[in-house]
Design a protein around this motif. Structure first.
Motif, PDB file in Angstrom:
ATOM      1  N   PRO A 185       0.804  -1.226   0.000  1.00 64.37           N
ATOM      2  CA  PRO A 185       0.000   0.000   0.000  1.00 64.37           C
ATOM      3  C   PRO A 185       0.834   1.272   0.000  1.00 64.37           C
ATOM      4  CG  PRO A 185      -0.101  -1.088   2.138  1.00 64.37           C
ATOM      5  CD  PRO A 185       0.554  -2.044   1.198  1.00 64.37           C
ATOM      6  N   VAL A 186       1.985   1.248   0.666  1.00 67.08           N
ATOM      7  CA  VAL A 186       2.819   2.451   0.731  1.00 67.08           C
ATOM      8  C   VAL A 186       3.452   2.734  -0.629  1.00 67.08           C
ATOM      9  CG1 VAL A 186       4.788   3.553   1.861  1.00 67.08           C
ATOM     10  CG2 VAL A 186       3.240   2.088   3.178  1.00 67.08           C
ATOM     11  N   GLY A 187       4.037   1.702  -1.235  1.00 65.62           N
ATOM     12  CA  GLY A 187       4.640   1.886  -2.551  1.00 65.62           C
ATOM     13  C   GLY A 187       3.628   2.307  -3.594  1.00 65.62           C
ATOM     14  N   LEU A 188       2.439   1.719  -3.552  1.00 61.33           N
ATOM     15  CA  LEU A 188       1.400   2.069  -4.521  1.00 61.33           C
ATOM     16  C   LEU A 188       0.869   3.476  -4.278  1.00 61.33           C
ATOM     17  CD1 LEU A 188      -0.518  -1.329  -4.669  1.00 61.33           C
ATOM     18  CD2 LEU A 188       0.932  -0.340  -6.453  1.00 61.33           C
ATOM     19  N   MET A 189       0.714   3.872  -3.010  1.00 62.57           N
ATOM     20  CA  MET A 189       0.256   5.234  -2.721  1.00 62.57           C
ATOM     21  C   MET A 189       1.275   6.247  -3.213  1.00 62.57           C
ATOM     22  SD  MET A 189      -2.391   6.709  -1.202  1.00 62.57           S
ATOM     23  CE  MET A 189      -2.733   8.466  -1.385  1.00 62.57           C
ATOM     24  N   LEU A 190       2.549   5.968  -3.011  1.00 59.79           N
ATOM     25  CA  LEU A 190       3.588   6.870  -3.481  1.00 59.79           C
ATOM     26  C   LEU A 190       3.587   6.947  -4.999  1.00 59.79           C
ATOM     27  CD1 LEU A 190       5.993   8.698  -2.939  1.00 59.79           C
ATOM     28  CD2 LEU A 190       7.450   6.654  -2.854  1.00 59.79           C
ATOM     29  N   ALA A 191       3.453   5.798  -5.663  1.00 54.32           N
ATOM     30  CA  ALA A 191       3.404   5.793  -7.125  1.00 54.32           C
ATOM     31  C   ALA A 191       2.219   6.595  -7.638  1.00 54.32           C
ATOM     32  CB  ALA A 191       3.334   4.355  -7.642  1.00 54.32           C
ATOM     33  N   HIS A 192       1.090   6.498  -6.933  1.00 49.06           N
ATOM     34  CA  HIS A 192      -0.092   7.264  -7.312  1.00 49.06           C
ATOM     35  C   HIS A 192       0.167   8.760  -7.192  1.00 49.06           C
ATOM     36  CE1 HIS A 192      -3.993   9.260  -6.406  1.00 49.06           C
ATOM     37  NE2 HIS A 192      -4.422   8.491  -7.389  1.00 49.06           N
ATOM     38  N   GLU A 193       0.778   9.190  -6.079  1.00 49.20           N
ATOM     39  CA  GLU A 193       1.050  10.613  -5.880  1.00 49.20           C
ATOM     40  C   GLU A 193       2.015  11.137  -6.938  1.00 49.20           C
ATOM     41  OE1 GLU A 193      -0.586  12.457  -2.966  1.00 49.20           O
ATOM     42  OE2 GLU A 193      -1.653  10.753  -3.841  1.00 49.20           O
ATOM     43  N   LEU A 194       3.020  10.364  -7.281  1.00 50.68           N
ATOM     44  CA  LEU A 194       3.956  10.766  -8.324  1.00 50.68           C
ATOM     45  C   LEU A 194       3.277  10.805  -9.689  1.00 50.68           C
ATOM     46  CD1 LEU A 194       6.996   8.626  -7.126  1.00 50.68           C
ATOM     47  CD2 LEU A 194       6.880  11.117  -7.082  1.00 50.68           C
ATOM     48  N   GLY A 195       2.428   9.814  -9.936  1.00 48.67           N
ATOM     49  CA  GLY A 195       1.737   9.755 -11.216  1.00 48.67           C
ATOM     50  C   GLY A 195       0.822  10.934 -11.454  1.00 48.67           C
ATOM     51  N   LEU A 196       0.241  11.481 -10.403  1.00 49.14           N
ATOM     52  CA  LEU A 196      -0.621  12.655 -10.549  1.00 49.14           C
ATOM     53  C   LEU A 196       0.136  13.845 -11.145  1.00 49.14           C
ATOM     54  CD1 LEU A 196      -2.649  12.606  -7.204  1.00 49.14           C
ATOM     55  CD2 LEU A 196      -3.556  12.197  -9.490  1.00 49.14           C
ATOM     56  N   HIS A 197       1.448  13.865 -10.943  1.00 50.03           N
ATOM     57  CA  HIS A 197       2.274  14.959 -11.443  1.00 50.03           C
ATOM     58  C   HIS A 197       2.991  14.602 -12.745  1.00 50.03           C
ATOM     59  CE1 HIS A 197       1.872  17.506  -7.810  1.00 50.03           C
ATOM     60  NE2 HIS A 197       1.717  16.342  -7.203  1.00 50.03           N
ATOM     61  N   GLY A 198       2.675  13.457 -13.316  1.00 47.75           N
ATOM     62  CA  GLY A 198       3.298  13.078 -14.574  1.00 47.75           C
ATOM     63  C   GLY A 198       4.701  12.553 -14.454  1.00 47.75           C
ATOM     64  N   VAL A 199       5.107  12.156 -13.250  1.00 46.25           N
ATOM     65  CA  VAL A 199       6.433  11.593 -13.049  1.00 46.25           C
ATOM     66  C   VAL A 199       6.483  10.182 -13.636  1.00 46.25           C
ATOM     67  CG1 VAL A 199       8.102  10.830 -11.306  1.00 46.25           C
ATOM     68  CG2 VAL A 199       6.860  12.986 -11.007  1.00 46.25           C
ATOM     69  N   SER A 200       7.558   9.862 -14.322  1.00 47.43           N
ATOM     70  CA  SER A 200       7.761   8.510 -14.846  1.00 47.43           C
ATOM     71  C   SER A 200       8.177   7.603 -13.694  1.00 47.43           C
ATOM     72  CB  SER A 200       8.848   8.532 -15.927  1.00 47.43           C
ATOM     73  OG  SER A 200       9.221   7.220 -16.293  1.00 47.43           O
ATOM     74  N   VAL A 201       7.323   6.627 -13.358  1.00 49.30           N
ATOM     75  CA  VAL A 201       7.557   5.826 -12.162  1.00 49.30           C
ATOM     76  C   VAL A 201       7.316   4.354 -12.450  1.00 49.30           C
ATOM     77  CG1 VAL A 201       5.183   6.184 -11.357  1.00 49.30           C
ATOM     78  CG2 VAL A 201       6.951   5.553  -9.708  1.00 49.30           C
ATOM     79  N   ALA A 202       8.143   3.507 -11.833  1.00 48.07           N
ATOM     80  CA  ALA A 202       7.959   2.057 -11.911  1.00 48.07           C
ATOM     81  C   ALA A 202       8.007   1.483 -10.508  1.00 48.07           C
ATOM     82  CB  ALA A 202       9.038   1.403 -12.773  1.00 48.07           C
ATOM     83  N   VAL A 203       7.095   0.549 -10.239  1.00 50.64           N
ATOM     84  CA  VAL A 203       7.057  -0.168  -8.968  1.00 50.64           C
ATOM     85  C   VAL A 203       7.556  -1.581  -9.217  1.00 50.64           C
ATOM     86  CG1 VAL A 203       5.608  -0.988  -7.079  1.00 50.64           C
ATOM     87  CG2 VAL A 203       5.092   1.211  -8.186  1.00 50.64           C
TER      88      VAL A 203
END
Length: 502
Positions: free
Chosen positions: A12-30
């Motif tokens: 849940p923590v990694g996914l929540m962080l990925a979600h917050e980054l994704g809202l800003h258009g950050v390229s992210v991989a989990v």
């Protein structure tokens, strides 16, 4: 770079962080070693800051649906335990819970306490499982373009001046920033060299969903005995045991029905027979915390940054708080919109709350010990809890409504989560924060901000004393003024939303 940010760990923590980054258009991989959501029994409830964080992202309807499904399981347990004609017990007080198994009664809560009355309707959502949150967030992350690579386990990292190389078996990924959300035995934490001091484990705990014969001999809820603690419910087959004879010899061996049966019989004294195991986990009271949550381009969040016993249900909530605090800050730095100094506020704001949680769980382990000194202290704490002031204190702590950050500013709201206001048009502050951006709420006395944050002009009949609020993406009030005006928001804007550096 393959990605702006790589997150090790898809809980849940990694996914929540990925979600917050994704809202800003950050390229992210989990990168997650498990191939699907782990159904092992884990956290079964969320506190107020977590409910409000998810509400700010528009997830409350989905959370309420999950809560209804979980409530059906609870009612199934009630009927199984007390008969088919049994109805649900009276609803608990909004923020009720327990401390070391000492129940907090609703008629002892000061419902006029301002910390409790300031929350909105989202704070009423609590009965949500960890897995419910993971499923919701995985869908959101994917929709935002984030990559969730399952079956990929991080095996090593190498930091550079301009990024990090993350190894996963034969594969290597390059990223600008790496965040370890990979649990209490975090490889990222070890490889990056974070200090992780704390206190060693003294107990062995089990939590499981089982099939058993003789469950009617077990008392529902929390029960202390001369040999430890056991819990039965609040869903069918759920048991928890705590034994004070040291930590388990090997936490990694598979948990058997025989092991759970022996523990339950030892603590409860009941002649129960465990015939099947649907889900089981071991835990201890190992309590440790990283001295900093950032070393260069490597950061920690969730259990990778702090571990403790599960008593009080603080772990999931603490980790979600880390993610929503870090996400928008890391996005600004990764995209070059802000300097790295912004990331220093992550440890400064979150470390004190993590330290409090460790002590909160340590105190509960002590009060549950089956020995005379603990019994004496438990009696004193029970007397304190059996007062309006005492119960209200514990309820506020358990629910998380006490949390605030030490931010500059004279207004009482600065550093707190934005209260559950209702504007004249029927909207709430959370409705304007779904995109993860900061917002200046002009309630009649907010000056211009040069366009650095979105401006929402609204009337708030219930709070005519407020003139304006500057709210960060994580819901924290960074600046506030009364209707008569006051301090300029310029300092807060420069701190949290500086002019774009690009």
């Amino acid at each position: 770079m393959d990605y702006d940010v790589i997150i090790a760990g898809g809980g849940p923590v990694g996914l929540m962080l990925a979600h917050e980054l994704g809202l800003h258009g950050v390229s992210v991989a989990v990168l997650e070693r498990l191939t699907e959501v782990d159904e092992t029994i884990k956290a079964g409830a969320i506190n107020v800051p977590t409910a409000e964080a998810l509400d700010r992202r528009g997830l409350t309807p989905a959370l309420k649906a999950a809560e209804e499904r979980n409530r059906a399981e609870y009612l199934k347990f009630v009927r199984e335990r007390f008969g088919e004609s049994a109805g649900p017990p009276p609803p608990p007080v909004k923020f009720a819970g327990h401390f070391a198994g000492i129940w907090l009664l609703g008629d002892r809560v000061d419902e006029n306490d301002p910390d409790l009355t300031a929350r909105g309707s989202a704070s009423l959502v609590s009965g949500v499982r960890q897995q419910d949150i993971e499923v919701l967030l995985e869908e959101r992350v994917t929709a935002l373009g984030g990559k969730i690579l399952r079956g990929v386990e991080v095996t090593g990292i190498e930091s550079h001046a301009d990024g990090v190389t993350v190894r996963a078996g034969e594969h290597a990924y390059r990223c600008g920033w790496l965040v370890g959300c990979d649990g209490g035995r975090s490889l990222v934490r070890r490889e990056a060299g974070f200090d992780f001091p704390g206190t060693p484990p003294e107990i062995t705990g089990h939590q499981a969903i089982v099939e058993m014969e003789g469950h009617e001999q077990l008392s529902p809820g929390w029960n202390r005995t001369g040999t430890g603690v056991y819990v039965h419910g609040p869903i069918p087959g759920r048991i928890l045991t705590v034994e004070y004879d040291g930590p388990p010899v090997d936490r990694d061996t598979p948990i058997t029905a025989e092991e759970l049966q022996a523990s339950l019989r030892n603590v409860s004294g009941a002649d129960v027979k465990v015939t099947g195991v649907r889900s089981a986990t071991r835990f201890t009271d190992n309590a440790r915390q990283a001295t900093t949550y950032r070393l260069g381009r490597v950061l920690l969040a969730g259990d990778a940054a702090h571990v403790h016993s599960p008593f009080g249900g603080q772990g999931l909530n603490l980790g979600i708080g880390d993610a929503v605090n870090l996400g928008w800050k890391l996005a600004a730095v990764a995209q070059g919109r802000a300097g790295e100094a912004l990331l220093d506020t992550y440890t400064a704001e979150r470390h004190p709350i993590g330290a409090w949680v460790l002590d909160w769980t340590r105190a509960q382990v002590l009060l549950m010990r089956p020995e005379p000194r603990a019994l004496a202290m438990r009696g004193i704490v029970s007397d304190l809890i059996d007062t309006v002031t005492g119960t209200t204190y514990f309820v506020k702590r358990i629910s998380g409504v006490w949390q605030r950050y030490d931010l500059p500013g004279d207004h009482s709201l600065v550093g707190t989560i934005v209260p559950g206001l209702e504007f004249a048009d029927g909207s709430r502050p959370a409705d304007h924060l779904h995109d993860g951006r900061g917002v200046l709420f002009d309630l009649g006395a907010a000056p211009e901000t040069g366009g650095r944050v979105r401006r929402v002009t609204a009337a708030c009949p219930d709070r005519p004393d407020l003139g304006g609020l500057l709210v960060r993406p994580d819901g924290v009030v960074a600046w506030a003024t009364d209707a008569s005006g006051g301090e300029s928001p310029e300092r807060a804007l420069d701190t949290w939303f500086p002019p774009d550096r690009r």
